[in-house]
Structures are given as C-alpha cells and as structure tokens.
Design a protein around this motif. Structure first.
Motif, PDB file in Angstrom:
ATOM      1  N   ALA A  98     -45.877  10.820 -71.234  1.00 18.00           N
ATOM      2  CA  ALA A  98     -47.055  11.559 -70.792  1.00 18.00           C
ATOM      3  C   ALA A  98     -47.890  12.006 -71.976  1.00 18.00           C
ATOM      4  O   ALA A  98     -47.373  12.215 -73.073  1.00 18.00           O
ATOM      5  CB  ALA A  98     -46.627  12.780 -69.971  1.00 18.00           C
ATOM      6  N   ARG A  99     -49.181  12.127 -71.724  1.00 16.14           N
ATOM      7  CA  ARG A  99     -50.068  12.676 -72.739  1.00 16.14           C
ATOM      8  C   ARG A  99     -51.035  13.627 -72.068  1.00 16.14           C
ATOM      9  O   ARG A  99     -51.312  13.518 -70.867  1.00 16.14           O
ATOM     10  CB  ARG A  99     -50.811  11.576 -73.486  1.00 16.14           C
ATOM     11  CG  ARG A  99     -51.890  10.867 -72.693  1.00 16.14           C
ATOM     12  CD  ARG A  99     -52.489   9.702 -73.444  1.00 16.14           C
ATOM     13  NE  ARG A  99     -53.189  10.086 -74.655  1.00 16.14           N
ATOM     14  CZ  ARG A  99     -54.480   9.901 -74.867  1.00 16.14           C
ATOM     15  NH1 ARG A  99     -55.226   9.363 -73.926  1.00 16.14           N
ATOM     16  NH2 ARG A  99     -55.037  10.248 -76.000  1.00 16.14           N
ATOM     17  N   GLU A 100     -51.594  14.545 -72.859  1.00 17.01           N
ATOM     18  CA  GLU A 100     -52.422  15.615 -72.318  1.00 17.01           C
ATOM     19  C   GLU A 100     -53.895  15.246 -72.248  1.00 17.01           C
ATOM     20  O   GLU A 100     -54.771  16.073 -72.536  1.00 17.01           O
ATOM     21  CB  GLU A 100     -52.230  16.893 -73.144  1.00 17.01           C
ATOM     22  CG  GLU A 100     -52.518  16.721 -74.626  1.00 17.01           C
ATOM     23  CD  GLU A 100     -51.336  16.226 -75.438  1.00 17.01           C
ATOM     24  OE1 GLU A 100     -51.121  16.751 -76.534  1.00 17.01           O
ATOM     25  OE2 GLU A 100     -50.636  15.291 -74.989  1.00 17.01           O
ATOM     26  N   ALA A 101     -54.177  14.024 -71.880  1.00 13.05           N
ATOM     27  CA  ALA A 101     -55.549  13.546 -71.702  1.00 13.05           C
ATOM     28  C   ALA A 101     -55.478  12.258 -70.901  1.00 13.05           C
ATOM     29  O   ALA A 101     -54.438  11.594 -70.877  1.00 13.05           O
ATOM     30  CB  ALA A 101     -56.203  13.292 -73.057  1.00 13.05           C
ATOM     31  N   PRO A 102     -56.560  11.873 -70.249  1.00 16.47           N
ATOM     32  CA  PRO A 102     -56.557  10.604 -69.519  1.00 16.47           C
ATOM     33  C   PRO A 102     -56.394   9.423 -70.473  1.00 16.47           C
ATOM     34  O   PRO A 102     -56.696   9.520 -71.666  1.00 16.47           O
ATOM     35  CB  PRO A 102     -57.932  10.576 -68.841  1.00 16.47           C
ATOM     36  CG  PRO A 102     -58.361  11.997 -68.795  1.00 16.47           C
ATOM     37  CD  PRO A 102     -57.800  12.627 -70.028  1.00 16.47           C
ATOM     38  N   CYS A 103     -55.908   8.302 -69.930  1.00 16.65           N
ATOM     39  CA  CYS A 103     -55.757   7.076 -70.702  1.00 16.65           C
ATOM     40  C   CYS A 103     -56.815   6.070 -70.278  1.00 16.65           C
ATOM     41  O   CYS A 103     -57.230   6.043 -69.126  1.00 16.65           O
ATOM     42  CB  CYS A 103     -54.385   6.451 -70.441  1.00 16.65           C
ATOM     43  SG  CYS A 103     -52.972   7.402 -71.023  1.00 16.65           S
ATOM     44  N   ALA A 104     -57.214   5.234 -71.207  1.00 15.06           N
ATOM     45  CA  ALA A 104     -58.036   4.083 -70.864  1.00 15.06           C
ATOM     46  C   ALA A 104     -57.183   3.141 -70.019  1.00 15.06           C
ATOM     47  O   ALA A 104     -55.963   3.054 -70.212  1.00 15.06           O
ATOM     48  CB  ALA A 104     -58.519   3.384 -72.119  1.00 15.06           C
ATOM     49  N   THR A 105     -57.810   2.452 -69.089  1.00 12.21           N
ATOM     50  CA  THR A 105     -57.043   1.591 -68.181  1.00 12.21           C
ATOM     51  C   THR A 105     -57.370   0.112 -68.331  1.00 12.21           C
ATOM     52  O   THR A 105     -56.896  -0.716 -67.554  1.00 12.21           O
ATOM     53  CB  THR A 105     -57.300   2.005 -66.725  1.00 12.21           C
ATOM     54  OG1 THR A 105     -58.705   1.940 -66.457  1.00 12.21           O
ATOM     55  CG2 THR A 105     -56.794   3.413 -66.463  1.00 12.21           C
ATOM     56  N   MET A 106     -58.187  -0.230 -69.337  1.00 11.80           N
ATOM     57  CA  MET A 106     -58.547  -1.638 -69.490  1.00 11.80           C
ATOM     58  C   MET A 106     -57.553  -2.400 -70.338  1.00 11.80           C
ATOM     59  O   MET A 106     -57.413  -3.613 -70.217  1.00 11.80           O
ATOM     60  CB  MET A 106     -59.938  -1.741 -70.112  1.00 11.80           C
ATOM     61  CG  MET A 106     -61.036  -1.172 -69.247  1.00 11.80           C
ATOM     62  SD  MET A 106     -61.164  -2.049 -67.670  1.00 11.80           S
ATOM     63  CE  MET A 106     -61.761  -3.643 -68.231  1.00 11.80           C
ATOM     64  N   ASP A 107     -56.859  -1.693 -71.226  1.00 12.02           N
ATOM     65  CA  ASP A 107     -55.944  -2.359 -72.146  1.00 12.02           C
ATOM     66  C   ASP A 107     -54.585  -1.661 -72.153  1.00 12.02           C
ATOM     67  O   ASP A 107     -54.473  -0.505 -71.785  1.00 12.02           O
ATOM     68  CB  ASP A 107     -56.507  -2.355 -73.573  1.00 12.02           C
ATOM     69  CG  ASP A 107     -57.822  -3.089 -73.668  1.00 12.02           C
ATOM     70  OD1 ASP A 107     -58.814  -2.458 -74.071  1.00 12.02           O
ATOM     71  OD2 ASP A 107     -57.863  -4.290 -73.323  1.00 12.02           O
ATOM     72  N   GLN A 108     -53.587  -2.389 -72.586  1.00 13.12           N
ATOM     73  CA  GLN A 108     -52.232  -1.840 -72.671  1.00 13.12           C
ATOM     74  C   GLN A 108     -52.205  -0.702 -73.693  1.00 13.12           C
ATOM     75  O   GLN A 108     -52.565  -0.912 -74.849  1.00 13.12           O
ATOM     76  CB  GLN A 108     -51.249  -2.930 -73.063  1.00 13.12           C
ATOM     77  CG  GLN A 108     -49.796  -2.519 -72.958  1.00 13.12           C
ATOM     78  CD  GLN A 108     -48.872  -3.688 -73.255  1.00 13.12           C
ATOM     79  OE1 GLN A 108     -49.035  -4.383 -74.242  1.00 13.12           O
ATOM     80  NE2 GLN A 108     -47.915  -3.910 -72.370  1.00 13.12           N
ATOM     81  N   PRO A 109     -51.805   0.485 -73.295  1.00 18.63           N
ATOM     82  CA  PRO A 109     -51.809   1.604 -74.242  1.00 18.63           C
ATOM     83  C   PRO A 109     -50.644   1.519 -75.222  1.00 18.63           C
ATOM     84  O   PRO A 109     -49.534   1.096 -74.857  1.00 18.63           O
ATOM     85  CB  PRO A 109     -51.668   2.827 -73.335  1.00 18.63           C
ATOM     86  CG  PRO A 109     -50.882   2.324 -72.175  1.00 18.63           C
ATOM     87  CD  PRO A 109     -51.337   0.894 -71.969  1.00 18.63           C
ATOM     88  N   PRO A 110     -50.847   1.908 -76.456  1.00 19.30           N
ATOM     89  CA  PRO A 110     -49.744   1.952 -77.414  1.00 19.30           C
ATOM     90  C   PRO A 110     -48.859   3.164 -77.174  1.00 19.30           C
ATOM     91  O   PRO A 110     -49.314   4.188 -76.665  1.00 19.30           O
ATOM     92  CB  PRO A 110     -50.454   2.050 -78.761  1.00 19.30           C
ATOM     93  CG  PRO A 110     -51.740   2.742 -78.452  1.00 19.30           C
ATOM     94  CD  PRO A 110     -52.130   2.278 -77.075  1.00 19.30           C
ATOM     95  N   ALA A 111     -47.613   3.057 -77.550  1.00 15.86           N
ATOM     96  CA  ALA A 111     -46.680   4.172 -77.374  1.00 15.86           C
ATOM     97  C   ALA A 111     -47.099   5.384 -78.197  1.00 15.86           C
ATOM     98  O   ALA A 111     -46.800   6.523 -77.829  1.00 15.86           O
ATOM     99  CB  ALA A 111     -45.273   3.731 -77.760  1.00 15.86           C
ATOM    100  N   SER A 112     -47.815   5.154 -79.285  1.00 15.97           N
ATOM    101  CA  SER A 112     -48.153   6.227 -80.220  1.00 15.97           C
ATOM    102  C   SER A 112     -49.076   7.288 -79.643  1.00 15.97           C
ATOM    103  O   SER A 112     -49.159   8.400 -80.189  1.00 15.97           O
ATOM    104  CB  SER A 112     -48.786   5.638 -81.489  1.00 15.97           C
ATOM    105  OG  SER A 112     -49.953   4.908 -81.156  1.00 15.97           O
TER     106      SER A 112
END
Length: 127
Positions: A98-112
């Motif tokens: 989990a992270r405390e902000a929305p994620c971009a959904t077009m590309d695979q997010p990095p674990a970092s």
C-alpha cells in the motif's frame, strides 16, 4: 501503525481458483493505492494488480488480465484478489502493498513506490 495481513494462499491444480485477502489496519489516509505483487522462485517481484481508493480505478498485468480480479470491500478495510484459471506459472509468494497516494494505472508500478508491505502468502499451482 499500518499493518497489512495477507491470507487465502494455498495449493491448487491448474485451472483452479484462489481468493486472496489483504486486511489493512491503522491506515489513516483518505486516498491510497493497494497492489498485489508476486515473486516466484528466482524471479523479481512484480505487480499483478492494483486498485485506487475513491474511483476504484484498477491495473492488471498482461499475464493475469482476464483471470484475476482485484476489489475492495465496502468498508475499505480489505482488498481481495480473486484468481481464476490458475496456471503453474502463477506459483509465487503473493504480497499486499500500500501507498498513501493513488497509483497510475497505465503501467506496471515498481515496488519502490509502496511504503507498506505484508508478509506474503504462498500460492502453488500444480500441472
């Protein structure tokens, strides 16, 4: 203190299904992103699905698109990953992040970009 706890892993035969759950506690943010990652033997950790709070926008890796479904419950205290048509290549340790902000959904997010992680739950698919 943020805590993520995964459950629902197990062993199934190819073609079977599993339902993973990530229970979150102590998460104070109104906007956030929760993702499921997996790490197979000798492989890098990769994101397979994510969901954003609010509009519930999602992302799926090509390898699982059409077979896996991510969702969050009405109270937004847990995120599920329904995995259908499982294949041996899906065998891995699955982690909730989990992270405390929305994620971009077009590309695979990095674990970092994820601040919080669970301990993982093992999924084994036999042929």
């Amino acid at each position: 203190q943020v805590r993520l706890v995964e459950s629902g892993g197990g062993s199934v035969q190819a073609g079977g299904s599993l339902n993973l759950s990530c229970a979150a506690s102590g998460f104070p943010y109104s906007e956030y992103c929760v993702a499921w990652f997996r790490q197979g033997p000798g492989k890098e950790r990769e994101a397979v699905a994510l969901i954003n709070s609010g509009r519930s926008s999602t992302y799926y890796a090509d390898s699982v698109n059409g077979r896996f479904t991510i969702s969050q419950d009405s109270a937004k205290e847990s995120v599920s990953l329904v995995m259908n048509m499982l294949q041996p290549e899906d065998t891995a340790m699955y982690f909730c992040a989990a992270r405390e902000a929305p994620c971009a959904t077009m590309d695979q997010p990095p674990a970092s970009i994820f601040s919080y992680w669970g301990q993982g739950t093992q999924v084994a698919v036999s042929s």
